[in-house]
Structure formats: structure tokens, C-alpha cells
Design a protein around this motif. Structure first.
Motif, PDB file in Angstrom:
ATOM      1  N   CYS A  39       0.875  -1.323  -0.063  1.00 33.57           N
ATOM      2  CA  CYS A  39       0.010  -0.039   0.032  1.00 33.57           C
ATOM      3  C   CYS A  39       0.949   1.352  -0.031  1.00 33.57           C
ATOM      4  CB  CYS A  39      -0.875  -0.050   1.220  1.00 33.57           C
ATOM      5  SG  CYS A  39      -1.838   1.326   1.293  1.00 33.57           S
ATOM      6  N   GLY A  41      -1.044   4.079  -0.179  1.00 37.53           N
ATOM      7  CA  GLY A  41      -1.820   5.254   0.354  1.00 37.53           C
ATOM      8  C   GLY A  41      -1.434   6.393   1.343  1.00 37.53           C
ATOM      9  N   THR A  42      -1.844   7.257   1.443  1.00 37.75           N
ATOM     10  CA  THR A  42      -1.138   8.327   2.370  1.00 37.75           C
ATOM     11  C   THR A  42      -0.607   7.690   3.792  1.00 37.75           C
ATOM     12  OG1 THR A  42      -2.726  10.078   1.283  1.00 37.75           O
ATOM     13  CG2 THR A  42      -1.556  10.644   3.258  1.00 37.75           C
ATOM     14  N   ALA A  43      -1.536   7.102   4.446  1.00 42.39           N
ATOM     15  CA  ALA A  43      -1.186   6.703   5.835  1.00 42.39           C
ATOM     16  C   ALA A  43       0.128   5.658   5.635  1.00 42.39           C
ATOM     17  CB  ALA A  43      -2.271   5.868   6.531  1.00 42.39           C
ATOM     18  N   CYS A  44      -0.059   4.964   4.741  1.00 44.65           N
ATOM     19  CA  CYS A  44       1.135   3.789   4.551  1.00 44.65           C
ATOM     20  C   CYS A  44       2.197   4.525   3.923  1.00 44.65           C
ATOM     21  CB  CYS A  44       0.638   2.567   3.736  1.00 44.65           C
ATOM     22  SG  CYS A  44      -0.630   1.640   4.496  1.00 44.65           S
ATOM     23  N   ARG A  79      -3.099   1.635  -3.561  1.00 51.33           N
ATOM     24  CA  ARG A  79      -3.752   3.154  -3.071  1.00 51.33           C
ATOM     25  C   ARG A  79      -4.193   3.204  -1.534  1.00 51.33           C
ATOM     26  NH1 ARG A  79       0.561   5.044  -5.097  1.00 51.33           N
ATOM     27  NH2 ARG A  79       0.402   5.015  -7.178  1.00 51.33           N
ATOM     28  N   CYS A  80      -5.017   1.896  -1.247  1.00 49.05           N
ATOM     29  CA  CYS A  80      -5.349   1.781   0.287  1.00 49.05           C
ATOM     30  C   CYS A  80      -5.954   0.547   0.371  1.00 49.05           C
ATOM     31  CB  CYS A  80      -6.347   2.868   0.637  1.00 49.05           C
ATOM     32  SG  CYS A  80      -7.004   2.741   2.052  1.00 49.05           S
ATOM     33  N   ILE A  81      -5.680  -0.324   1.011  1.00 45.93           N
ATOM     34  CA  ILE A  81      -6.268  -1.656   1.359  1.00 45.93           C
ATOM     35  C   ILE A  81      -6.997  -1.751   2.645  1.00 45.93           C
ATOM     36  CG2 ILE A  81      -4.405  -2.758  -0.265  1.00 45.93           C
ATOM     37  CD1 ILE A  81      -3.053  -3.521   2.409  1.00 45.93           C
ATOM     38  N   GLY A  82      -7.510  -0.503   3.188  1.00 48.05           N
ATOM     39  CA  GLY A  82      -8.191  -0.664   4.133  1.00 48.05           C
ATOM     40  C   GLY A  82      -7.923  -0.939   5.666  1.00 48.05           C
ATOM     41  N   ALA A  83      -6.495  -0.815   5.693  1.00 47.13           N
ATOM     42  CA  ALA A  83      -5.731  -1.154   7.160  1.00 47.13           C
ATOM     43  C   ALA A  83      -4.954   0.170   7.370  1.00 47.13           C
ATOM     44  CB  ALA A  83      -4.841  -2.161   6.959  1.00 47.13           C
ATOM     45  N   CYS A  84      -5.533   1.156   7.039  1.00 46.09           N
ATOM     46  CA  CYS A  84      -4.927   2.326   7.449  1.00 46.09           C
ATOM     47  C   CYS A  84      -4.166   2.752   8.758  1.00 46.09           C
ATOM     48  CB  CYS A  84      -5.637   3.870   7.011  1.00 46.09           C
ATOM     49  SG  CYS A  84      -6.353   3.466   5.349  1.00 46.09           S
TER      50      CYS A  84
HETATM   51  S1  FES Z   1      -3.658   3.880   3.217  1.00 45.83           S
HETATM   52 FE1  FES Z   1      -2.531   2.159   3.374  1.00 45.83          FE
HETATM   53  S2  FES Z   1      -4.160   0.878   3.933  1.00 45.83           S
HETATM   54 FE2  FES Z   1      -5.099   2.564   3.843  1.00 45.83          FE
END
Ligand code: FES
Length: 115
Positions: A39, A41-44, A79-84
């Protein structure tokens, strides 16, 4: 393969090609037995996702979108796998690995070595 499908369904090759290239889950290249998705995505990303990507590229000797020479892994980013909340996260097939860091990668990959 696309030509075979087009012939079998009696539809234009362009129609088959349009579907194959539109949906990201279709591929025209052989895929590995397992799919790794890291991932970004922003958090990751802010918690080290990019380091995981770089480490896996080195360990597996493959670029994003590629498949290892032994055919074991296809390597992708998501981009996000729902484990932010437990970032950074990655998936191998349908298993989600949370709070991943480069030190955990060997143990994670070892689970798939004898298959
Ligand atoms: S940004 Fe990585 S799981 Fe949501």
C-alpha cells in the motif's frame, strides 16, 4: 490469447483488447503464483510504505508491475487496502500484513517459499 477469445466469441479483437486494457485485474503477461501489493496510500506512505517497496524491489529483483524470474511473485502497489490504522500495510494474495517494516519482510516472504 486475445485473438483466440475474439474468434471464439465472434467479436472484434478490439472489443476484447478494450476490456483487457480497461480493467486492472486483467493482465496480458504471465503472473506469479502469488501477488504482493504494497500500500502506498497516504497513511502507509508516510509510515514507511516506500521503504517497503524499495526493499522488496531489491529482495525480489523485480520492478513494480513485474513478476519474479521464478514465477513466484507478481509485485504491485495499491492506493489503500483498508488497514490505514495499522499502516504500513501490504497484501500477499488475500492476506493483509499490518505494521510491516523491512525487518519483517523475510519472515513474511518465507511463508511462501516452499509452495
Ligand atoms: S493508506 Fe494504506 S491501508 Fe489505507
Amino acid at each position: 490469447m486475445q485473438a483466440f477469445i475474439a474468434d471464439s466469441l465472434h467479436i472484434p479483437l478490439s472489443e476484447v483488447s478494450g476490456v483487457v486494457t480497461f480493467y486492472s485485474f486483467f493482465s496480458t503477461e504471465p503472473r506469479g503464483r502469488h501477488t504482493i501489493r504494497v500500500c502506498l496510500g497516504t497513511a502507509c506512505y508516510v509510515r514507511g510504505g516506500k521503504k517497503i517497496v524499495e526493499s522488496l524491489k531489491d529482495r525480489l529483483d523485480v520492478d513494480i508491475g513485474g513478476t519474479t524470474k521464478d514465477g513466484r511473485f507478481t509485485f504491485e502497489v495499491a492506493r489503500c487496502i483498508g488497514a490505514c490504522g495499522l499502516a504500513p500495510a501490504m497484501m500477499i494474495d488475500d492476506v493483509v500484513y499490518k505494521q510491516v517494516n523491512v525487518n519483517k519482510l523475510n519472515a513474511i516472504l518465507a511463508k511462501y517459499e516452499n509452495e
